[in-house]
Design a protein around this motif. Structure first.
Motif, PDB file in Angstrom:
ATOM      1  N   PHE A  16      12.770  -2.678   8.095  1.00  0.00           N
ATOM      2  CA  PHE A  16      12.919  -1.321   8.611  1.00  0.00           C
ATOM      3  C   PHE A  16      13.823  -1.291   9.836  1.00  0.00           C
ATOM      4  O   PHE A  16      14.559  -0.325  10.055  1.00  0.00           O
ATOM      5  CB  PHE A  16      11.554  -0.735   8.958  1.00  0.00           C
ATOM      6  CG  PHE A  16      10.716  -0.395   7.761  1.00  0.00           C
ATOM      7  CD1 PHE A  16      11.148   0.550   6.836  1.00  0.00           C
ATOM      8  CD2 PHE A  16       9.499  -1.023   7.544  1.00  0.00           C
ATOM      9  CE1 PHE A  16      10.383   0.868   5.724  1.00  0.00           C
ATOM     10  CE2 PHE A  16       8.713  -0.708   6.435  1.00  0.00           C
ATOM     11  CZ  PHE A  16       9.166   0.235   5.523  1.00  0.00           C
ATOM     12  N   ARG A  32       6.723   3.266   6.668  1.00  0.00           N
ATOM     13  CA  ARG A  32       6.183   2.407   7.735  1.00  0.00           C
ATOM     14  C   ARG A  32       4.676   2.590   7.884  1.00  0.00           C
ATOM     15  O   ARG A  32       3.943   1.633   8.150  1.00  0.00           O
ATOM     16  CB  ARG A  32       6.853   2.741   9.063  1.00  0.00           C
ATOM     17  CG  ARG A  32       8.218   2.114   9.312  1.00  0.00           C
ATOM     18  CD  ARG A  32       8.687   2.503  10.708  1.00  0.00           C
ATOM     19  NE  ARG A  32       9.962   1.929  11.082  1.00  0.00           N
ATOM     20  CZ  ARG A  32      10.121   0.737  11.658  1.00  0.00           C
ATOM     21  NH1 ARG A  32       9.053  -0.016  11.885  1.00  0.00           N
ATOM     22  NH2 ARG A  32      11.316   0.300  11.988  1.00  0.00           N
ATOM     23  N   GLN A  61       7.138  -5.932   5.269  1.00  0.00           N
ATOM     24  CA  GLN A  61       6.090  -5.538   6.205  1.00  0.00           C
ATOM     25  C   GLN A  61       4.716  -5.992   5.713  1.00  0.00           C
ATOM     26  O   GLN A  61       3.896  -6.494   6.486  1.00  0.00           O
ATOM     27  CB  GLN A  61       6.123  -4.021   6.393  1.00  0.00           C
ATOM     28  CG  GLN A  61       5.043  -3.480   7.320  1.00  0.00           C
ATOM     29  CD  GLN A  61       5.239  -1.995   7.605  1.00  0.00           C
ATOM     30  OE1 GLN A  61       6.072  -1.618   8.414  1.00  0.00           O
ATOM     31  NE2 GLN A  61       4.481  -1.147   6.932  1.00  0.00           N
TER      32      GLN A  61
END
Length: 225
Positions: A16, A32, A61
């Motif tokens: 990101f 996110r 992530q």
């Protein structure tokens, strides 16, 4: 004699933090903060808009949190097998799946729902316009849908600058202007060209310049104008 470039020094996995947001702040923020598991996520937009980058950023992530991820696209060989240890299952290039891969993608949706895994997918068209089987189209369009907007010229230049800085490349104004005026402004194509040029410069032991780019293209397959 050409040097052999060594595969060290640069982390290439998209995240990101390396995505130039442009007009996609809402989509990036939603990814996110995505609770896992939740309803499927689908990203759509033209080639080079950053859909695959965002899917990879979501996968990265989750892996940083110890999760395991399954990734499939139109080129992934069949058969597609589901792993019960996955937290996230990604299907990229959904608009390009052939009949057999559409069947396999639908089966992944069923398995993911059974085991509580997150689904995320991307394609060039919104779900309603995808030329895929009805049951797969329904599942692709069931949850969050985000239209990913391509970058304008300023954003594309910023993205190329950022990637060049990350690689330790000095990207002169002359070379930047040459890239922006002589080649497609599809960011994915430009990033691929920059990667080729970086590797070629390492092999040649020369800095990245317009003459070096021309030499590279003269020796290999021409880039798409």
């Amino acid at each position: 004699m050409k040097q052999l470039p060594l595969p060290i020094g640069v982390e290439t996995e998209p995240g990101f933090d390396t995505f130039v947001v442009g007009d996609n702040l809402a989509a990036v923020d939603a990814l996110r903060r995505l609770p896992i598991p939740s309803a499927p996520v689908y990203l759509w937009g033209p080639p080079g808009a950053g859909k695959s980058h965002l899917l990879a950023a979501l996968a990265r992530q989750l892996r940083a949190e110890g999760a395991r991820v399954g990734w499939f696209d139109a080129r992934t060989p069949l058969p597609w097998h589901y792993d019960e240890g996955w937290w996230l299952v990604v299907i990229d290039d959904a608009d390009r799946l052939d009949a057999d891969r559409q069947h396999a993608a639908f089966a992944l949706f069923v398995e993911a729902a059974t085991h509580g895994a997150q689904m995320a997918a991307a394609g060039r068209l919104p779900p309603v316009d995808l030329g895929v089987r009805d049951d797969l189209r329904t599942r692709l369009g069931w949850g969050q849908i985000h239209a990913i907007q391509p970058l304008g010229e300023a954003g594309t230049r910023a993205a190329l600058r950022r990637e060049a800085d990350r690689r330790g490349i000095f990207l002169s104004d002359e070379l930047m202007d040459h890239l922006m005026t002589r080649f497609s402004r599809d960011l994915g194509s430009l990033m691929s060209l920059l990667d080729r040029l970086d590797r070629y410069a390492l092999a040649e032991g020369r800095p990245v310049t317009v003459p070096l780019l021309k030499k590279m293209l003269a020796e290999g397959e021409p880039a798409t104008p």
